[in-house]
Write an enzyme that holds these catalytic residues in place. Structure first.
Site, mmCIF file in Angstrom:
data_model
loop_
_atom_site.group_PDB
_atom_site.id
_atom_site.type_symbol
_atom_site.label_atom_id
_atom_site.label_comp_id
_atom_site.label_asym_id
_atom_site.label_seq_id
_atom_site.Cartn_x
_atom_site.Cartn_y
_atom_site.Cartn_z
ATOM 1 N N ASP A 95 11.843 57.559 63.348
ATOM 2 C CA ASP A 95 12.085 58.199 64.898
ATOM 3 C C ASP A 95 11.711 59.588 64.793
ATOM 4 O O ASP A 95 11.414 60.290 63.847
ATOM 5 C CB ASP A 95 13.516 57.620 64.934
ATOM 6 C CG ASP A 95 14.489 58.591 64.311
ATOM 7 O OD1 ASP A 95 14.405 59.591 64.303
ATOM 8 O OD2 ASP A 95 15.664 57.782 63.968
ATOM 9 N N HIS A 110 8.273 58.617 55.163
ATOM 10 C CA HIS A 110 8.124 57.498 55.588
ATOM 11 C C HIS A 110 6.923 57.429 56.816
ATOM 12 O O HIS A 110 6.970 56.241 57.158
ATOM 13 C CB HIS A 110 9.215 56.413 55.546
ATOM 14 C CG HIS A 110 9.787 56.273 54.356
ATOM 15 N ND1 HIS A 110 11.270 55.849 54.115
ATOM 16 C CD2 HIS A 110 9.300 56.393 52.925
ATOM 17 C CE1 HIS A 110 11.375 55.669 52.755
ATOM 18 N NE2 HIS A 110 10.426 56.112 51.918
ATOM 19 N N CYS A 140 -14.244 55.752 63.363
ATOM 20 C CA CYS A 140 -15.090 54.950 62.686
ATOM 21 C C CYS A 140 -15.822 53.720 63.347
ATOM 22 O O CYS A 140 -16.742 53.028 62.847
ATOM 23 C CB CYS A 140 -14.495 54.387 61.160
ATOM 24 S SG CYS A 140 -13.518 53.144 61.445
ATOM 25 N N LEU A 204 28.545 56.839 55.748
ATOM 26 C CA LEU A 204 29.595 55.880 56.335
ATOM 27 C C LEU A 204 30.475 55.194 55.032
ATOM 28 O O LEU A 204 31.715 55.098 55.356
ATOM 29 C CB LEU A 204 29.147 55.131 57.345
ATOM 30 C CG LEU A 204 30.116 54.369 58.205
ATOM 31 C CD1 LEU A 204 31.077 55.422 59.029
ATOM 32 C CD2 LEU A 204 29.497 53.235 59.112
HETATM 33 P P1 OAD Z 1 19.504 51.834 55.061
HETATM 34 O O1 OAD Z 1 19.937 51.113 56.234
HETATM 35 O O2 OAD Z 1 19.189 51.285 53.628
HETATM 36 O O3 OAD Z 1 20.968 52.413 54.792
HETATM 37 C C1 OAD Z 1 21.707 53.356 55.997
HETATM 38 C C2 OAD Z 1 22.868 54.141 55.300
HETATM 39 O O4 OAD Z 1 23.496 54.660 56.509
HETATM 40 C C3 OAD Z 1 24.130 53.186 55.008
HETATM 41 O O5 OAD Z 1 24.566 53.657 53.591
HETATM 42 C C4 OAD Z 1 25.150 53.038 55.665
HETATM 43 O O6 OAD Z 1 26.471 53.116 55.208
HETATM 44 C C5 OAD Z 1 24.929 54.328 56.316
HETATM 45 N N1 OAD Z 1 25.421 54.512 57.764
HETATM 46 C C6 OAD Z 1 25.374 53.547 58.814
HETATM 47 N N2 OAD Z 1 25.982 54.102 59.938
HETATM 48 C C7 OAD Z 1 26.093 55.562 59.782
HETATM 49 C C8 OAD Z 1 26.880 56.419 60.480
HETATM 50 N N3 OAD Z 1 27.246 56.341 61.579
HETATM 51 N N4 OAD Z 1 26.965 57.631 59.806
HETATM 52 C C9 OAD Z 1 26.650 57.865 58.674
HETATM 53 N N5 OAD Z 1 26.158 56.822 57.618
HETATM 54 C C10 OAD Z 1 25.958 55.757 58.200
HETATM 55 O O7 OAD Z 1 18.627 52.967 55.558
HETATM 56 P P2 OAD Z 1 17.896 54.059 54.611
HETATM 57 O O8 OAD Z 1 18.767 54.452 53.553
HETATM 58 O O9 OAD Z 1 17.384 55.199 55.429
HETATM 59 O O10 OAD Z 1 11.599 52.513 54.751
HETATM 60 O O11 OAD Z 1 16.476 53.408 54.073
HETATM 61 C C11 OAD Z 1 15.585 53.737 53.396
HETATM 62 C C12 OAD Z 1 14.388 53.148 53.869
HETATM 63 O O12 OAD Z 1 14.285 51.813 53.474
HETATM 64 C C13 OAD Z 1 13.867 53.347 55.155
HETATM 65 O O13 OAD Z 1 13.270 54.634 55.537
HETATM 66 C C14 OAD Z 1 12.871 52.163 55.362
HETATM 67 C C15 OAD Z 1 13.511 51.068 54.495
HETATM 68 O O14 OAD Z 1 12.760 50.372 53.743
HETATM 69 C C16 OAD Z 1 10.683 52.195 55.420
HETATM 70 O O15 OAD Z 1 10.617 51.439 56.231
HETATM 71 C C17 OAD Z 1 9.266 52.684 54.396
#
Ligand code: OAD
Length: 235
Positions: A95, A110, A140, A204
């Site tokens: 985003d 990413h 292209c 969280l």
């Molecule tokens: P995840 O969905 O794996 O993890 C989100 C994390 O945010 C979890 O640990 C939640 O506990 C935490 N969380 C949720 N709500 C929250 C809040 N209000 N405040 C603080 N923390 C909160 O997402 P990512 O770790 O970002 O890649 O995932 C990594 C990658 O996996 C993404 O970039 C995506 C996906 O594959 C691609 O699409 C290439």
């Protein structure tokens, strides 16, 4: 201020309170989809319409007027403005909420929903509307492979050299709202710690790496991030 170089890694959790679903939480984005159906080069080859539609929905939600940067994005932008040292913000998010909050140099490891590219010549372009793979590439002229410029599983993450240099430099590493399930991003906190930086997690719920951080603080990003970074500036 005890730190001269601050590295921040954000994940989907920082945008959750802006209304964007995370990936792996209950009711997360992957819930209705297999990752293998929408986030691999093979899935795009198999069904480009489905894959583009998945990201078209995300893009249209992001730009639809209901999604805004929250207090956590804003706190990081304010920290960038007010901190005199070296500051690097790396986000796994596709985003644009860091930019809309005022961050000027977020590195999107990413990729971005607002960039597309041609699968043949790799030429990138900005995109704010729905994407159809059948369109033709303005560079292209081939058609049939227009796709979001998002790093899928098996593809090379972006800005790797710049990011690794920043990990080596930092003396404070802060991880925000990520489950630490996807590498290489999930490994940066280990590297930073081994090199002597203090490591802090703001999340969280406990992540896969909570136990490895010097400090893990649990709570919603909109509360923890402003508190943490405002406090840091006062030290
Ligand atoms: P995840 O969905 O794996 O993890 C989100 C994390 O945010 C979890 O640990 C939640 O506990 C935490 N969380 C949720 N709500 C929250 C809040 N209000 N405040 C603080 N923390 C909160 O997402 P990512 O770790 O970002 O890649 O995932 C990594 C990658 O996996 C993404 O970039 C995506 C996906 O594959 C691609 O699409 C290439």
């Amino acid at each position: 201020m005890p730190y001269s170089s601050v590295f921040v890694l954000t994940g989907a959790g920082i945008s959750a309170e802006s209304g964007i679903k995370t990936f792996r939480d209950k009711d997360g984005l992957w819930e209705g989809h297999s990752i293998l159906d929408v986030a691999t080069p093979e899935s795009f080859q198999r069904n480009p319409t489905l894959v583009n539609e998945f990201y078209n929905q995300r893009r249209s939600q992001l730009l639809g007027g209901d999604v805004h940067p929250n207090l956590a994005h804003i706190a990081l932008a304010e920290f960038e403005t007010n901190f005199n040292g070296d500051f690097v913000l790396v986000t796994q998010n596709v985003d644009n909420l860091h930019e809309r909050a005022g961050s000027t140099a977020a590195l999107h490891i990413h990729g971005s929903l607002l960039h597309g590219k041609c699968g043949y010549c790799e030429q990138g372009f900005d995109i704010i509307k729905d994407m159809d793979h059948q369109g033709s590439c303005s560079t292209c002229n081939k058609s049939g492979a227009l796709r979001p410029d998002i790093v899928w599983f098996g593809e090379m993450p972006k800005h790797m050299q710049k990011i690794e240099e920043a990990v080596y430099r930092c003396d404070l590493f802060v991880s925000i709202g990520t489950s630490a399930a996807v590498y290489p991003a999930a490994g940066y906190s280990d590297l930073a710690r081994q090199l002597g930086a203090k490591t802090v997690e703001l999340n969280l719920a406990p992540s896969e790496k909570s136990g490895d951080f010097d400090k893990s603080i649990l709570g919603p990003a909109t509360q923890l991030v402003p508190q943490f970074f405002q406090e840091l500036l006062k030290q």
